[in-house]
Design a protein around this motif. Structure first.
Motif, short mmCIF file in Angstrom:
data_model
loop_
_atom_site.label_atom_id
_atom_site.label_comp_id
_atom_site.label_asym_id
_atom_site.label_seq_id
_atom_site.Cartn_x
_atom_site.Cartn_y
_atom_site.Cartn_z
N VAL A 11 20.56 -33.61 72.40
CA VAL A 11 19.52 -32.35 71.40
C VAL A 11 20.18 -30.87 71.17
N LYS A 12 20.57 -30.50 69.82
CA LYS A 12 21.10 -29.19 69.77
C LYS A 12 19.74 -28.63 69.53
N VAL A 13 19.40 -28.32 70.45
CA VAL A 13 18.10 -26.90 70.57
C VAL A 13 18.50 -25.68 70.07
N PHE A 14 17.81 -25.04 69.47
CA PHE A 14 17.43 -23.44 69.55
C PHE A 14 16.64 -22.71 69.06
N ILE A 15 16.32 -22.24 70.07
CA ILE A 15 15.27 -21.24 69.92
C ILE A 15 15.41 -19.95 70.11
N ASP A 16 14.52 -18.88 69.01
CA ASP A 16 14.35 -18.36 69.30
C ASP A 16 13.09 -17.34 68.67
N VAL A 17 12.78 -17.18 69.83
CA VAL A 17 11.45 -16.28 69.58
C VAL A 17 11.10 -14.93 68.90
N SER A 18 12.18 -14.74 68.71
CA SER A 18 12.56 -13.03 67.93
C SER A 18 12.42 -12.80 66.53
N THR A 19 11.69 -14.46 65.78
CA THR A 19 12.00 -14.22 64.51
C THR A 19 10.88 -15.64 64.18
N CYS A 20 10.27 -15.96 62.98
CA CYS A 20 9.72 -17.11 62.42
C CYS A 20 10.63 -18.53 62.85
N ALA A 21 9.77 -19.27 62.65
CA ALA A 21 11.32 -21.05 62.66
C ALA A 21 12.16 -20.63 61.20
N ALA A 22 11.07 -20.77 60.17
CA ALA A 22 12.53 -20.50 58.97
C ALA A 22 13.36 -19.21 59.18
N GLU A 39 26.55 -21.58 53.86
CA GLU A 39 26.42 -20.19 53.74
C GLU A 39 24.88 -19.64 53.50
N SER A 40 24.07 -19.47 53.81
CA SER A 40 22.39 -17.88 53.32
C SER A 40 22.89 -17.87 52.42
N ASP A 41 22.07 -17.52 51.65
CA ASP A 41 22.36 -16.98 50.87
C ASP A 41 20.82 -15.98 50.53
N GLU A 42 20.78 -14.85 48.86
CA GLU A 42 20.12 -13.82 49.45
C GLU A 42 18.42 -15.06 48.48
N PHE A 43 18.20 -15.76 48.15
CA PHE A 43 16.62 -15.94 48.13
C PHE A 43 16.75 -16.09 49.49
N ILE A 44 17.58 -17.46 50.69
CA ILE A 44 17.15 -17.35 51.46
C ILE A 44 16.40 -16.39 52.15
N GLU A 45 17.44 -15.55 52.50
CA GLU A 45 16.66 -14.38 53.27
C GLU A 45 15.85 -14.22 52.05
N ARG A 46 14.99 -14.00 51.19
CA ARG A 46 13.64 -13.59 50.81
C ARG A 46 12.69 -14.18 51.18
N LEU A 47 12.97 -16.08 50.76
CA LEU A 47 11.62 -16.63 51.71
C LEU A 47 11.28 -15.96 53.23
N VAL A 48 12.73 -16.41 54.13
CA VAL A 48 12.63 -15.85 55.47
C VAL A 48 11.72 -14.16 55.66
N SER A 49 11.73 -13.50 54.68
CA SER A 49 10.94 -12.08 54.89
C SER A 49 9.35 -12.73 54.91
N ALA A 50 9.21 -13.30 53.41
CA ALA A 50 7.75 -13.66 53.61
C ALA A 50 7.80 -14.54 54.35
N THR A 51 7.73 -15.20 54.77
CA THR A 51 7.43 -16.25 55.74
C THR A 51 7.27 -15.37 56.99
#
Length: 322
Positions: free
Chosen positions: A100-111, A125-137
């Motif tokens: 399994v490819k496991v990515f665990i990072d406790v510094s942020t939310c799952a999004a 590539e990520s985009d501006e909308f994804i960054e905005r959604l991550v911020s709110a989440t």
């Protein structure tokens, strides 16, 4: 496969947006709870790739999860896991050894974990909308509330339950996937949620008990289905009851949620077969038959059994872990 809260919904939408896959058309979205994950993985949809997000394994079901994952990878299924809960190294190594490819990072939310690591896996590539959604989440899930959209999205994602709730959350995934953060249907849902939230608070306050164990003050409350969200309710009870830990027991479920401002509730939840974060965790609550029968005529019996479980865990831990 993703969790059922805002963080899980946003994670799924971000992953599918990065992958260029239309939800429920080109990709199957399965929403579940951590304590059910081993069962879902034992009977997964046919797929060449399975991405799991915002779902930390429970201690008492991890072995079953690992066995199910090994069966998948042995058949050539590619499994990715994105999470921000605290994991034991043994769990991570076990899954990685299974391929399994496991990515665990406790510094942020799952999004945030998906947005940070999935682009490399998907060659996207990520985009501006994804960054905005991550911020709110993240503002909601990490309890920072430093984004004005956070409390609104946090509430509306849980507006409905059951089959209607499943459809509602799928519509939210699609809306996010399409690039919308808010649309007219959500206004009506928010207004109705706030009305139900007040009713839910009133019920919870009437069905509360407080216990103290070795100087650790714990408030137990019974939550009926629907609003308020467990974290909102738990935070309110911590202040109202001047408690160290809030335990939210669901009236029609087999689980309980733990919330705190200073106590490491993950350690408590782990002792109870669950897991989560230091300030927000969950654990299964399987009532013996006589407690189930008693709860039919005296609903607070669920709280009394939860109190017994917590008392035993705190004795083993020597008090509230900090």
């Amino acid at each position: 496969m993703t969790h059922t809260d805002l963080d899980g919904i946003a994670s799924a939408a971000i992953y599918l947006r990065l992958a260029g896959l239309e939800p429920d058309v080109e990709a199957t979205v399965t929403m579940t709870e951590p304590y059910k994950l081993h069962k879902v993985l034992s009977d997964p949809p046919d797929a060449q790739r399975i991405a799991i997000m915002d779902l930390g394994p429970n201690a008492d079901t991890f072995d079953d999860v690992l066995r199910a994952v090994k069966r998948l990878t042995s058949r050539g299924v590619r499994v990715e896991w994105y999470d921000h809960h605290r994991w034991s190294l043994e769990w991570i190594r076990g899954l990685e050894d299974a391929g399994v490819k496991v990515f665990i990072d406790v510094s942020t939310c799952a999004a945030g974990v998906v947005a940070r690591y999935a682009p490399k896996v998907l060659d996207a590539e990520s985009d501006e909308f994804i960054e905005r959604l991550v911020s709110a989440t993240c503002a909601a899930d990490l309890w920072r509330w430093d984004d004005p959209l956070a409390p609104r999205l946090y509430r509306v994602v849980d507006r409905y339950r059951g089959a209607k709730g499943d459809e509602w959350k799928r519509n939210m995934i699609r809306g996010f996937w399409e690039g919308s953060l808010w649309w007219p249907d959500l206004d009506e849902a928010l207004n109705e949620y706030l009305r139900l939230e007040f009713t839910g608070f009133s019920y919870a306050i009437k069905n509360t008990i407080v216990r103290e164990y070795n100087g650790c003050r714990i408030v137990f409350t019974l939550k009926k289905p629907g609003p308020p969200n467990a974290s909102i309710l738990g935070n309110a009870l911590l202040y109202r009851m001047n408690a160290d830990v809030a335990v939210i027991v669901r009236r029609k479920s087999h689980g309980m949620s733990l919330r705190s401002r200073e106590v490491n509730v993950r350690e408590i939840a782990y002792r109870l077969g669950g897991g989560g974060h230091p300030r927000a965790a969950g654990a299964p609550l399987r009532l013996p038959l006589h407690y189930r029968l008693l709860s039919l005529i005296y609903p607070k019996a669920r709280l009394l059994y939860a109190a017994r479980r917590l008392e035993k865990a705190l004795r083993e831990l020597g008090g509230c872990p900090r």
